[in-house]
Design an enzyme around this catalytic site. Structure first.
Site, short mmCIF file in Angstrom:
data_model
loop_
_atom_site.label_atom_id
_atom_site.label_comp_id
_atom_site.label_asym_id
_atom_site.label_seq_id
_atom_site.Cartn_x
_atom_site.Cartn_y
_atom_site.Cartn_z
N ASP A 241 -3.87 0.78 -2.22
CA ASP A 241 -5.01 0.78 -1.01
C ASP A 241 -4.96 1.61 0.44
O ASP A 241 -4.79 0.49 1.03
CB ASP A 241 -5.84 -0.81 -0.99
CG ASP A 241 -6.06 -1.23 -2.44
OD1 ASP A 241 -5.64 -0.49 -3.96
OD2 ASP A 241 -5.79 -2.14 -3.08
N LYS B 226 -10.22 0.20 -8.41
CA LYS B 226 -10.42 -0.31 -8.55
C LYS B 226 -11.42 -1.77 -7.82
O LYS B 226 -11.27 -1.83 -6.57
CB LYS B 226 -8.82 -1.99 -8.69
CG LYS B 226 -8.43 -1.58 -7.26
CD LYS B 226 -7.16 -2.72 -7.48
CE LYS B 226 -6.17 -2.61 -5.86
NZ LYS B 226 -6.64 -3.48 -5.16
N CYS C 253 -4.01 -7.68 -1.41
CA CYS C 253 -3.76 -7.10 -2.43
C CYS C 253 -1.84 -6.91 -2.79
O CYS C 253 -1.50 -6.73 -4.58
CB CYS C 253 -4.25 -5.72 -2.59
SG CYS C 253 -6.14 -5.22 -2.31
#
Length: 193
Positions: free
Chosen positions: A22, A82, A116
């Site tokens: 990310d 995602k 995450c």
């Protein structure tokens, strides 16, 4: 009597995969040391390409948060969108099972450490996988969250390491065919938290 074999977290080129989590531009204003983390992440991705270590990247809700920052060359890197916080989404698990079933160790880096990165690490550890969290390539909005996430991940069984330690361990020696390229990548400074 058989000798006990102790797992010491040794990374091996043919059994290691990198996970880029990310690293999107929309996070830049809110993440501590974002530019430093992006630079170290870029080095890791480039080194993995030199050493032919597989990489998977994810982007959290790219429709709203945009793509991976352009300073990290993800050309040829399978990248998955995602909305779940963990990178362990069905598409990623399927790719690993189909094309990288030999992978035993995962090296993870990106953002955010307490969300995450943590959830991915815990999912992998829960699946009996070995995880190495690259401390100088992970960050958060709040450094206290980062600090305690790294402590928790260590307590849970992850190895907390640095980008340079990972790369030189994978090289093994100066006789590695990509030693000079990787050595050139690590000559720059890395962030100190």
């Amino acid at each position: 009597m058989a000798a006990l074999v102790r797992n010491v977290g040794r990374l091996q080129g043919g059994r290691t995969m990198f996970l880029l989590c990310d690293m999107q531009d929309k996070f830049r204003p809110s993440i501590q040391r974002f530019d430093d983390i992006a630079e170290v992440s870029s080095r890791l991705v480039q080194a993995a390409k030199y050493m032919k270590i597989p990489i998977i990247a994810t982007e959290q809700y790219p429709k709203g948060l945009g793509p991976t920052v352009s300073t990290i060359d993800t050309t040829g890197v399978p990248t998955f969108a995602k909305t779940k916080f963990s990178m362990a989404i069905p598409e990623v698990k399927e790719l690993i099972a189909k094309e990288h079933s030999n992978v035993e160790s995962f090296v993870i880096f990106g953002i955010e450490t307490q969300v995450c990165i943590s959830q991915t690490t815990l999912d992998l550890l829960g699946g009996n996988r070995e995880v190495h969290v690259v401390a100088d390539a992970c960050s958060s909005r709040n450094l206290l969250d980062r600090e305690y996430a790294l402590k928790r991940l260590r307590q849970s069984g992850a190895y907390i390491t640095t980008s340079e330690a990972v790369l030189f361990e994978l090289l093994g020696s100066s006789s590695h065919p990509n030693f000079k390229e990787v050595q050139a990548l690590v000559k720059g400074s890395t962030p100190v938290f």
